[in-house]
Design an enzyme around this catalytic site. Structure first.
Site, PDB file in Angstrom:
ATOM      1  N   LYS A 112       1.205  14.438   0.574  1.00  0.00           N
ATOM      2  CA  LYS A 112      -0.168  14.772   0.163  1.00  0.00           C
ATOM      3  C   LYS A 112      -0.321  16.271  -0.095  1.00  0.00           C
ATOM      4  O   LYS A 112      -1.291  16.727  -0.665  1.00  0.00           O
ATOM      5  CB  LYS A 112      -1.165  14.298   1.219  1.00  0.00           C
ATOM      6  CG  LYS A 112      -1.189  12.771   1.363  1.00  0.00           C
ATOM      7  CD  LYS A 112      -2.172  12.329   2.427  1.00  0.00           C
ATOM      8  CE  LYS A 112      -2.099  10.834   2.734  1.00  0.00           C
ATOM      9  NZ  LYS A 112      -2.846   9.991   1.786  1.00  0.00           N
ATOM     10  N   ARG A 167      -5.254  12.103   5.685  1.00  0.00           N
ATOM     11  CA  ARG A 167      -4.189  12.253   6.660  1.00  0.00           C
ATOM     12  C   ARG A 167      -3.240  13.371   6.234  1.00  0.00           C
ATOM     13  O   ARG A 167      -3.049  13.633   5.054  1.00  0.00           O
ATOM     14  CB  ARG A 167      -3.405  10.943   6.806  1.00  0.00           C
ATOM     15  CG  ARG A 167      -4.107   9.914   7.660  1.00  0.00           C
ATOM     16  CD  ARG A 167      -4.372  10.397   9.080  1.00  0.00           C
ATOM     17  NE  ARG A 167      -3.150  10.454   9.866  1.00  0.00           N
ATOM     18  CZ  ARG A 167      -2.772   9.539  10.736  1.00  0.00           C
ATOM     19  NH1 ARG A 167      -3.515   8.468  10.954  1.00  0.00           N
ATOM     20  NH2 ARG A 167      -1.653   9.665  11.425  1.00  0.00           N
ATOM     21  N   HIS A 170       0.792  -1.228   0.000  1.00  0.00           N
ATOM     22  CA  HIS A 170       0.000   0.000   0.000  1.00  0.00           C
ATOM     23  C   HIS A 170       0.824   1.278   0.000  1.00  0.00           C
ATOM     24  O   HIS A 170       0.258   2.363   0.114  1.00  0.00           O
ATOM     25  CB  HIS A 170      -0.931   0.056   1.213  1.00  0.00           C
ATOM     26  CG  HIS A 170      -2.011  -0.969   1.204  1.00  0.00           C
ATOM     27  ND1 HIS A 170      -3.251  -0.735   0.655  1.00  0.00           N
ATOM     28  CD2 HIS A 170      -2.044  -2.227   1.675  1.00  0.00           C
ATOM     29  CE1 HIS A 170      -4.007  -1.808   0.800  1.00  0.00           C
ATOM     30  NE2 HIS A 170      -3.293  -2.734   1.423  1.00  0.00           N
ATOM     31  N   THR A 173      -8.334   6.727  -2.143  1.00  0.00           N
ATOM     32  CA  THR A 173      -9.682   6.176  -2.271  1.00  0.00           C
ATOM     33  C   THR A 173     -10.736   7.265  -2.086  1.00  0.00           C
ATOM     34  O   THR A 173     -11.843   7.157  -2.614  1.00  0.00           O
ATOM     35  CB  THR A 173      -9.926   5.034  -1.258  1.00  0.00           C
ATOM     36  OG1 THR A 173      -9.339   5.399   0.001  1.00  0.00           O
ATOM     37  CG2 THR A 173      -9.334   3.725  -1.729  1.00  0.00           C
TER      38      THR A 173
HETATM   39  C1  26V Z   1       2.716   4.467   6.867  1.00  0.00           C
HETATM   40  C2  26V Z   1       3.652   5.128   7.624  1.00  0.00           C
HETATM   41  C3  26V Z   1       4.315   4.393   8.730  1.00  0.00           C
HETATM   42  C4  26V Z   1       5.406   5.088   9.431  1.00  0.00           C
HETATM   43  C5  26V Z   1       5.818   6.447   8.972  1.00  0.00           C
HETATM   44  C6  26V Z   1       4.932   7.222   8.102  1.00  0.00           C
HETATM   45  C7  26V Z   1       3.953   6.457   7.334  1.00  0.00           C
HETATM   46  C8  26V Z   1       3.291   7.063   6.294  1.00  0.00           C
HETATM   47  C9  26V Z   1       2.360   6.388   5.547  1.00  0.00           C
HETATM   48  C10 26V Z   1       2.058   5.105   5.836  1.00  0.00           C
HETATM   49  C11 26V Z   1       1.049   4.480   4.948  1.00  0.00           C
HETATM   50  C12 26V Z   1       0.378   3.310   5.468  1.00  0.00           C
HETATM   51  C13 26V Z   1      -0.257   2.561   4.394  1.00  0.00           C
HETATM   52  C14 26V Z   1      -1.465   3.234   3.818  1.00  0.00           C
HETATM   53  O1  26V Z   1      -2.385   3.618   4.509  1.00  0.00           O
HETATM   54  N1  26V Z   1      -1.482   3.351   2.508  1.00  0.00           N
HETATM   55  C15 26V Z   1      -2.609   3.885   1.794  1.00  0.00           C
HETATM   56  O2  26V Z   1      -3.389   2.771   1.356  1.00  0.00           O
HETATM   57  C16 26V Z   1      -4.539   3.165   0.648  1.00  0.00           C
HETATM   58  C17 26V Z   1      -5.324   1.921   0.352  1.00  0.00           C
HETATM   59  O3  26V Z   1      -4.626   1.123  -0.543  1.00  0.00           O
HETATM   60  C18 26V Z   1      -4.160   3.937  -0.593  1.00  0.00           C
HETATM   61  O4  26V Z   1      -5.327   4.365  -1.246  1.00  0.00           O
HETATM   62  C19 26V Z   1      -3.291   5.143  -0.241  1.00  0.00           C
HETATM   63  O5  26V Z   1      -2.840   5.775  -1.408  1.00  0.00           O
HETATM   64  C20 26V Z   1      -2.116   4.691   0.601  1.00  0.00           C
HETATM   65  O6  26V Z   1      -1.368   5.796   1.074  1.00  0.00           O
END
Ligand code: 26V
Length: 851
Positions: free
Chosen positions: A588, A583, A390, A690
């Site tokens: 973003k 977020r 993701h 999404t």
């Molecule tokens: C995780 C983390 C973890 C530690 C530090 C900062 C950070 C920043 C972002 C994330 C993303 C976590 C994964 C996530 O939520 N991805 C999202 O997944 C959606 C569903 O597939 C997608 O539509 C989004 O574009 C994607 O950002």
């Protein structure tokens, strides 16, 4: 206690007998003759529950009690259908998908379940006759905010689609006592408050003590030699933790089937308590108990600190271990420890790398507890797992220090080492003989002063399929994140573009628009969103355009009232509502939006006679608590908004509002009221997005970059009906390779320069010059990692195009209708069918009546 109408639920007749399996959901008819209570029956059920389940009366009941009674009444229908679903699946020994996710952002369930069961109007009437307003009642429900953002909400949409499409399935996750923090804004700044969503109980969930699991942790591994000379590893864990399952049944559209979300709560085992009590006394026992219970206490808000790492890994292991034991228990009920058909009955989807530990845990269970050989176990594992990526953000790709595994999961570490050795000496050696660089790059273990376990590598090695979540993202996953793995296993990599459930994101949240769809596409559109294309020709019908925009206007009036209530700001529903809700993250680029707002404000101040399209910029965003710059951006939005909203010189032509505590239930009010959907990530960074789909469905026009699913959205809805700007993925990469210097843009563009310089003054923070400077510093002194300045001019130009089109009301309405009518592809039903056909190979089952 059941009320009167529950017995009659048996009137349900399913279209197909129990044994009838069909290949695709499209082929099977949905049960639409599910028992529908009358208004009188609903009233009776609600008041009976008030008296007999809650112990109050119509006169005394609090709003919360009324809501609970309504939930009990609706849940009677849900549970009846749940029993029927489980009976159908058990008697057919169905193949099922087990969706493992650390997050499920369910939001509220009441309206959604009522809509899916098509009892909303009945319930509304019943409540009205009891003197209760259904909207006020539904506002009593706390959001189940068991997720951070897109990943968690996607999991929730997928559960809805799995239930609707009647695929045997279950969602497994953690029963967090506290969901994502509640955001308060104080003096313009984000303050985090705990979110205890079930402080007074959650009437939708049901505890299943009979399915409790015990999970080992810590300790050491002993090597025992059997009489035949073979070595056996015996893990002597230090502790056992109890996992208690809570089930939340999710009912599909028209009660098609019910998919259970099973969330694990951690508790101390009685034995453990007793031992500690004997050894150290009551206080120690209490402390150990508290430690066990801490595991499911809080959801991590994306920025786990060093101190939290051990706990987060424990959380991941805990819910995966509970879930796998549950899967094995259910499998063995029918198969009695014969694992030959395990892989044909079970698919396990890893929602990002968070549940990766399930891979070595399944190996351990099969080898150590069920006695399978390494090869037999590995064959099963590699047939069962699939992994969805993701994000490409390097900081979000999980790595865990080896020393944490040594302490918490010594046996799993051994298994990981062995998987790694097989892989490096097998596939890697065959492909790149003697190439140590390749070995180091592809190894599950990252060498260095602190050796790390790379969870994504483990996922790819163990999974049948690895998918990204939009075409462009999947391409980047294959070509840039895992090129060597793709060279080894070219067929392993695929794409499943995300989707969202049209039941929640259109039918339930936008009844006005849903009614138009009913007229134009017939009442089955929530099951076949492609049929909404029937609305396209109506874009040319002036009368229809007026009705469509009247719905939008009514939604804007409602949102304006909400904004007044939550922010104290008056906004005019006739103004253009420009919305960015998601977020808060630099990629973003909420600060790009803010820089444009500053430039527009500057234009208005420079020419007091200037007239523009009145615009309201609406933000909603939570920042990870330790992400300082993100929090500074929230502060800047609030302070700049405060100044602009109170500046009479600009004659209300510009307003900026930050709606606090953005969450699913707010999204349901905001999205139907948007004119512009801001999707402005740096190209290559937003895996899919999404909310972009939800906005388009609800008739907003996208102002966005060619990133993630935006690309596919404009391919469907027409680039001429949206506003695309900025660098493409290739251009971003070229510019970075050439050497990007944000100062060049700053020095060359006076509009941009004055917007940035404004941040250094005390204009927005009187007496506190520099309070907003960190944003400017990140963009100039720290290299502007997400190319905000590079895209500014193009973004500003796109905004001017927005204004031009908005002045032509008919043109705008046409574009809004075409957007909404073109979103068939982005139903989560389509995504689930893609998973089913390309990854899971499931059959759907008509749920039969249970006699
Ligand atoms: C995780 C983390 C973890 C530690 C530090 C900062 C950070 C920043 C972002 C994330 C993303 C976590 C994964 C996530 O939520 N991805 C999202 O997944 C959606 C569903 O597939 C997608 O539509 C989004 O574009 C994607 O950002």
């Amino acid at each position: 206690m059941a009320s009167k109408h529950s017995k009659k639920t048996a009137n349900t007749t399913a279209k197909a007998p129990v044994a009838d399996a069909v290949n695709t959901a499209a082929e099977c008819s949905c049960t639409n003759d599910l028992f529908h209570p009358t208004v009188e029956q609903f009233k009776d059920s609600i008041t009976t529950h008030l008296r007999r389940s809650i112990g109050t009366s119509e006169k005394k009941a609090s709003p919360l009690a009324w809501w609970q009674a309504v939930v009990y009444a609706v849940n009677e229908l849900v549970f009846e259908r749940l029993t029927q679903t489980q009976f159908t699946h058990a008697s057919n020994d169905t193949r099922a998908v087990n969706y493992l996710s650390a997050e499920f952002l369910m939001g509220r369930l009441t309206v959604n379940n009522m809509c899916n069961l098509e009892v909303y109007d009945t319930c509304k009437k019943a409540l009205a006759e009891l003197g209760i307003d259904i909207n006020e009642l539904c506002d009593e429900e706390p959001d189940m905010a068991l997720g951070n953002g897109g990943l968690g909400r996607l999991a929730a949409c997928y559960i809805d689609s799995l239930a609707t499409l009647k695929y045997p399935s279950i969602g497994y996750g953690l029963h967090y006592e506290n969901g994502l923090f509640r955001q308060e804004i104080r003096g313009g700044r984000q303050v985090e408050r705990p979110d205890s969503w079930r402080e007074y109980g959650c009437p939708w969930e049901v505890c299943r003590p009979e399915s409790t699991q015990e999970i080992p942790v810590g300790g050491y591994v002993e090597v025992q030699t059997a009489p035949d000379g073979t070595e056996q590893k015996v893990w002597h864990p230090a502790h056992m933790i109890k996992g208690v399952p809570w089930d939340i049944p999710v009912v599909g559209f028209r009660g098609a089937s019910v998919t259970v979300l099973r969330l694990w709560e951690s508790r101390a085992t009685e034995q453990f308590n007793w031992d500690v009590f004997n050894a150290g006394g009551y206080v120690d026992a209490q402390e150990e108990k508290a430690q066990c219970e801490t595991i499911s206490k809080v959801l991590y808000p994306n920025d786990s600190t060093e101190a939290g790492k051990m706990l987060r890994l424990t959380q991941q292991y805990f819910f995966c271990a509970c879930s796998l034991k549950d899967i094995l228990r259910r499998y063995n009920r029918a198969h009695h420890h014969d694992y030959s058909s395990f892989a044909s009955k079970i698919a396990i989807q890893l929602n990002d790398t968070h549940p990766t530990i399930a891979v070595p845990e399944l190996m351990r269970l099969l080898i150590d507890e069920e006695g399978l050989s390494w090869d037999a176990a590995w064959k099963i594992v590699t047939e069962v797992f699939a992994y969805t990526n993701h994000t490409l953000l390097p900081e979000a790709l999980e790595k865990w220090p080896v020393y944490l595994f040594e302490r918490l999961l010594p046996r799993h570490l051994e298994i990981i080492y062995e998987i790694n050795a097989h892989f490096l000496d097998g596939e890697v050696e065959r492909m790149w003989p003697g190439d140590n660089e390749k070995r180091a790059k592809l190894s599950i273990i990252e060498e260095g002063p602190c050796r790390m376990v790379r969870m994504a590598n483990l996922c790819v090695i163990a999974s049948r399929r690895v998918n990204g979540v939009a075409e462009i993202h999947s391409k980047l996953v294959r070509e840039q994140l895992f090129p060597e793995f793709a060279a080894i296993w070219p067929d392993r990599f695929c794409n499943v573009t995300n989707g969202v459930t049209p039941r929640r994101w259109l039918l339930a949240c936008n009844p006005g628009l849903a009614e138009l769809y009913n007229e134009v596409s017939g009442k089955d559109w929530p099951l076949h969103l492609e049929s909404c294309a029937k609305m396209r020709p109506y874009a040319d019908n002036a009368d229809f355009r007026k009705r469509f925009m009247d719905v939008k206007h009514a939604n804007k009036v409602a949102l304006a009232a909400e904004i007044k209530k939550l922010c104290g700001v008056d906004v005019d529903p006739n103004a253009l509502f420009d919305v960015q809700v998601k977020r808060l993250h630099e990629y973003k680029r909420q600060h790009l939006n803010l820089l444009y707002i500053l430039s527009l404000y500057n234009e208005l101040l420079a020419d007091p006679a200037k007239t523009i399209v009145p615009q309201v910029f609406i933000f909603g965003a939570k920042a990870a608590p330790a992400y300082t710059l993100a929090k500074d951006i929230i502060y800047a939005i609030n302070k700049i908004g405060e100044r602009i909203n109170n500046d009479h010189r600009i004659r209300n032509q510009l307003k900026v509002v930050f709606i606090p505590n953005y969450r699913v239930s707010l999204a349901e009010k905001i999205i139907p009221a948007a004119d512009i959907s801001e999707q402005i990530s740096t190209a290559g960074y937003e895996a899919s997005g999404t909310s972009n789909m939800k906005f388009s469905m609800n008739g907003a026009l996208t102002l966005g970059t060619m990133d993630g699913a935006n690309i596919e959205i404009v391919a469907e809805a027409g680039v001429e009906n949206n506003f695309i700007f900025g660098l493409s993925v290739e251009e971003v990469q070229e510019l970075k390779a050439r050497g990007y210097n944000p100062w060049d843009y700053y020095n060359a563009d006076p509009v941009l320069k004055s917007a940035l310089d404004w941040l250094d003054t005390d204009y927005f923070t009187p007496g506190q010059a520099g309070a907003l400077s960190s944003i400017k510093r990140s963009l100039l002194d720290h290299g502007d990692p997400f190319l905000v300045l590079a895209d500014f001019a193009s973004y500003r130009d796109a905004h001017k195009r927005v204004e031009e089109m908005y002045k032509d009301k008919e043109r705008w309405a046409r574009a809004a209708i075409i957007n909404s009518a073109s979103m068939g592809k982005f139903s989560s039903d389509r995504s689930i069918e893609d998973y089913v056909h390309n990854i899971w190979s499931l059959k759907s089952f008509d749920v039969a009546e249970h006699k």
